[in-house]
Structures are given as C-alpha cells and as structure tokens.
Design an enzyme around this catalytic site. Structure first.
Site, short mmCIF file in Angstrom:
data_model
loop_
_atom_site.label_atom_id
_atom_site.label_comp_id
_atom_site.label_asym_id
_atom_site.label_seq_id
_atom_site.Cartn_x
_atom_site.Cartn_y
_atom_site.Cartn_z
N CYS A 1 0.83 -1.19 0.00
CA CYS A 1 0.00 0.00 0.00
C CYS A 1 0.88 1.26 0.00
O CYS A 1 1.56 1.53 -0.97
CB CYS A 1 -0.97 -0.03 1.18
SG CYS A 1 -2.38 1.08 0.98
N HIS B 1 -3.53 -5.65 1.19
CA HIS B 1 -3.35 -6.00 2.60
C HIS B 1 -3.79 -7.45 2.80
O HIS B 1 -4.77 -7.89 2.23
CB HIS B 1 -4.21 -5.08 3.48
CG HIS B 1 -3.82 -3.65 3.45
ND1 HIS B 1 -2.68 -3.18 4.05
CD2 HIS B 1 -4.40 -2.58 2.86
CE1 HIS B 1 -2.58 -1.87 3.85
NE2 HIS B 1 -3.62 -1.48 3.14
#
Length: 527
Positions: free
Chosen positions: A330, A463
């Site tokens: 991310c 994630h």
C-alpha cells in the site's frame, strides 16, 4: 431484542478488546448468537468488508471470535488519525471527511442517530451484544458529550464491567479513581470489576481484592491472568512494536513508520516458528535483514519525508542494491516508485520523488479505493521470488489515489505524465512485471493486473497478501534458499485455523478466570 454487556477500561490498552473478544467466544460456545459493537473506534488498522466498506480491525477480530462475518454495523464510526490534531472520519464504512479534533467534538453528537441505527440492526439479529468502550470513561473533559463509554452504555441499557491492567501497576488506584470521577448514575451502571494481565499467585492478591470491594462497593468478578496469545492489536499501542528480537533462521524487518497502518498484515509471518519479525525506526536498528518490508501508512508523503530525514531511505537503498528483498504494501508500495503527486492536497500536496526502486508513479485523489480482492501471482520467474508464480492470494485494498507503471522508455520525470493503467500494459519494460492478477473484486469476476515487481523489489496494494499459507511458505522457502539453509525447519501455518485456536485459548483462560455465573446474572439483570 438482544441482551447487552459492556467492557470499559480504566485506560487505553487495559485489555478491553481482548476481554470483549473472549466474551464473544464464550457466549458463542454456549450457544448464543453474539455480535461485538464499538460505536467509535480510533485506529489505523482497518478492514474492508464484503460490501467494500471500512471498519476497525478490533471489531473484525471480535466478529471472528463470535463466528460471524464482520459488518460496519459493529463499528459505525472509525477515526483514522492523519496528524496529531485531526482524523479522517469514516461513518458506516464511508469517508465523511477530514476533521480537526475540535471540529469533530463539536459535531459528534449529530452522529448518535447513525450509531443507534447500526446498534438497533444488530439488536434485531443477535441474542447478545458485547460492547466495547474506548480509553477511559473518566476523561472529565470529554464526558459531557460521550458517545462511546457511559454515554453508549446508557443508550444501549448495558451493564458495565470495568477492567484494570495490573501489569502496569496502580490497578487499585486506577479502578477506585475511575469510579470516583463517574457520576452516581454512571457508577450504578458498573456491575463488576476485572483485574487483567495478572502474573503470580492470586491468593497473595486476595486481601487487595477484598479491600477494593470495600472501598468502591463493587465486586471483583475475576482476575484474568496474563496470557501469551497471538491476537490482532487495535492500535499503535501494540506490544508487537516492543518485542525483543528472538533467535530465528529468517530475520524480517518492518519499517515502523510514524503513521504506520494495517501492521496486522505481518501477524501471519510472526506466527511461523523460525521467523523473526521486528519493527525498526532507525538506520542503526535496521542491520541486515533477510527481508525488508515497507508497510502501509495513513500519510505516504509525510512518512516518505520522515524516511528521508531519518537516514532510513539511504539505508534501504543500500540494502536493495546489495540484493536484499524489499516488499512494499500500500503506502510502502507507493514510496518505492519514482514519483508521487498530490495535486488535490489529499495528503501533503505537491510532488515528491520516491525511492526509485520501481518504475511507477502514484497520483493521489480524493476517491478512496475500498475493495476485497482475490487472484493469483503472475510470472515472477525473473524475480528473487520465482516460486511465487501462479500462487493464489486474497486480501483487501484501502488507498487514496492510483499507481501506474511507466511504459517502455519513459523516464517518469517532473509531471508524471507517463502511464497507462497496468492492465493495459501487460508487457512492461525496465525488467518490471506486474505482481499478479485480480480475478475477483468485491465478489464480482474481473481480470486486472496489480502491483509491480523488479528483481528483488516488490510492491502491491493488497493488505493480507501474506495470510495465504502458500504465499507465506513460498516467501520463506525462497529466503531460506537464498541463505543456503533448509526450509524444512520452517513451515507456514494455516493462519485462519491458527487464529481459531488462539480464540479458543483466550476463551478458556477468561472463562476459568471470571465468575461466569455472575457474568450471566449481570447480563440478564441489565441496568
């Protein structure tokens, strides 16, 4: 109509989240339909539901303990700090906007209808609701407009268990002091005291238990032992950050960014015997890890500047040049690129050069991506992790803006004008390849490429990418081969099954420690 019970603490990190999770598991084991609820959560660890809505991971953990799917109904308000005085405010899973602390406290009572709408839906679906408070109910400067501690207990007609952490010391003073600062009506709602994280012989503690009951007029319903369990943490108070290094065959270093988020991504690696995961915040602590991870962050550009100013950027570039595998997730993925642009001042504003380890450009926008995804890794045969090729993965995306891979022969300078979408560039230059494909997004079939890899550097928005046992095992095996050691000594675990075992152990320890007959009486009597 569900029956309710609420867990509040004398301070942050007293163990409210774990105790609430334990009660969820115990009630589930006893045959009840149970759901967790926290009206307002402040945390940078968040999760995306099947509907593409965002909620705090503490309630996800509690929902797993209860054996149900996570829902934003369990956490209608999530505050994600953007700096020391402001947060992104998320209501029912969607971004309301950024607010200063002062503005939020002026307006938070207007959110009570949203809170009660969510609570009432759970009230119709479940037998028991286990509520969790936040911080302390005795913050006298905040009590007037409270919507998460005693204010919420009143709205839900929920009796309260007050938890104190004896491991830090001063537990009797904190319990007595908290009760002293409550209004008489609020004190009446506290039906039991719980001593948490106790180490030692309970018989030695007995005189103190009887005295605190006399002083406060409240009964102690249990002394919960310190349990060395591996469960998700709510926020940056995580004890994981202070774990001492353990002797291990594989050393993984995670950069502890000032605004680190979703560090639960690495829990699945931590539970592997023979693997050490340590969080570092200086170049001196970094040393020579077998794998370096740049995690997610709530503010990529600010944390990139910190990385630069702290000397960690230079240390990371040196390790990457030496061949150390580097993995960005991310915000960490965004940092690994050549450029970051923030034309709408979503984060920092302006433009910054990235670490330049991947040929990517990130442009921030006000729209937030929130999706659950699943897919497979691509052809990674020319990277340091060739054995990941074709392996399945699943996870979720939470990010502002988009990252594109520079097309062939473009330099990614100044305005970041290079870039078609990854899915339009299946064959990209710079010896870079996409990390893999997304085959489902929020349950719908699709075919999109995602992430970027080049040599020993990897980046993805996913994630939870390490939670799949095949993916974790593949990485560990490649690291072992690189070190010339046998991977037979290290085996990844089924992380979902591992967590189920941890919830059962938590429930067993708490059931044995609490007077569960009295807990059920409190639950049935209400307030």
């Amino acid at each position: 109509m569900a029956k309710a019970i609420m867990v509040q603490g004398t301070m942050s990190n007293a163990g409210k989240s774990y105790l609430a999770a334990a009660l969820c598991r115990i009630f589930k084991q006893d045959g009840y339909r149970v759901a967790p609820f926290k009206s307002q959560n402040m945390a940078l660890n968040s999760f995306i539901t099947e509907e593409g809505l965002e909620m705090g991971r503490a309630q996800v953990m509690q929902a797993e303990a209860a054996g149900i799917k996570p829902s934003v109904l369990m956490n209608p308000i999530l505050l994600k700090p953007t700096n020391d005085t402001g947060s992104q405010v998320i209501v029912n899973g969607e971004v309301l906007g950024n607010m200063s602390a002062r503005d939020y406290y002026k307006n938070k009572l207007s959110l009570v209808p949203k809170i009660m709408e969510a609570y009432n839906q759970l009230d119709q679906q479940y037998d028991i609701i286990v509520l969790e408070g936040a911080g302390s109910p005795a913050e006298i400067n905040l009590k007037q407009d409270d919507i998460v501690n005693m204010g919420m207990a009143k709205l839900a007609h929920a009796p309260v268990l007050l938890v104190g952490d004896i491991d830090r010391g001063g537990v009797f003073a904190s319990l007595a002091g908290t009760l002293m600062l409550l209004e008489e009506e609020e004190r009446e709602m506290v039906k039991g005291l719980v001593i948490n994280k106790f180490r030692g012989d309970v018989s030695i503690l007995e005189p103190g238990l009887r005295q605190i009951e006399q002083i406060t007029g409240k009964e102690v319903v249990g002394v919960v032992p310190y349990m060395n369990l591996d469960l998700e943490d709510e926020d940056s108070l995580s004890e994981r950050f202070s774990h001492e290094d353990k002797a291990a065959l594989i050393d993984i270093a995670v950069i502890r960014l000032p605004r680190i988020s979703n560090f639960t991504d690495f829990n699945s690696l931590e539970c592997i015997d023979g693997v050490s995961v340590r969080y570092v915040k200086s170049a001196q602590e970094l040393r020579s890890p077998d794998l370096l991870i740049l995690p997610g962050t709530k503010n990529t550009m600010e944390d990139l500047l910190w990385l630069r100013q702290s000397g960690l950027e230079a240390a990371i570039l040196k390790l990457a040049a030496q061949g150390t595998p580097v993995f960005g997730i991310c915000g960490g993925y965004q940092m690994l690129g050549k450029e970051l642009h923030d034309p709408m001042s979503v984060e920092h504003g302006g433009s910054l050069k990235g670490l330049g380890l991947l040929p990517t450009v990130t442009t921030f926008s006000a729209q937030k991506t929130r999706t659950q995804v699943s897919g497979v890794a691509g052809d990674l045969s020319h990277t340091i992790f060739p054995n990941l090729s074709g392996l399945p993965y699943e996870g979720y995306e939470i990010h502002m803006g988009q990252t594109v891979i520079c097309p062939k022969d473009e330099m990614c300078e100044s305005n970041g004008a290079c870039g078609s979408n990854n899915s339009n560039n299946p064959s990209i230059s710079h010896d870079a390849v996409c990390f893999g494909s997304i085959l489902k997004r929020n349950g719908a079939d699709c075919e999109e490429s995602q992430g970027c890899c080049m040599g020993n550097v990897f980046g993805t928005y996913l994630h939870g990418v390490f939670d799949h046992p095949q993916m974790a095992q593949g990485i560990i095996e490649a690291l072992c081969e690189r070190k010339g050691i046998s991977a037979e000594q290290i085996s990844a675990v089924d992380f979902a099954s591992y967590k189920e075992t941890q919830y059962d152990l938590l429930a067993k320890g708490v059931r044995e420690a609490l007077d569960m007959e009295r807990i059920y009486q409190i639950l049935n009597e209400g307030i």
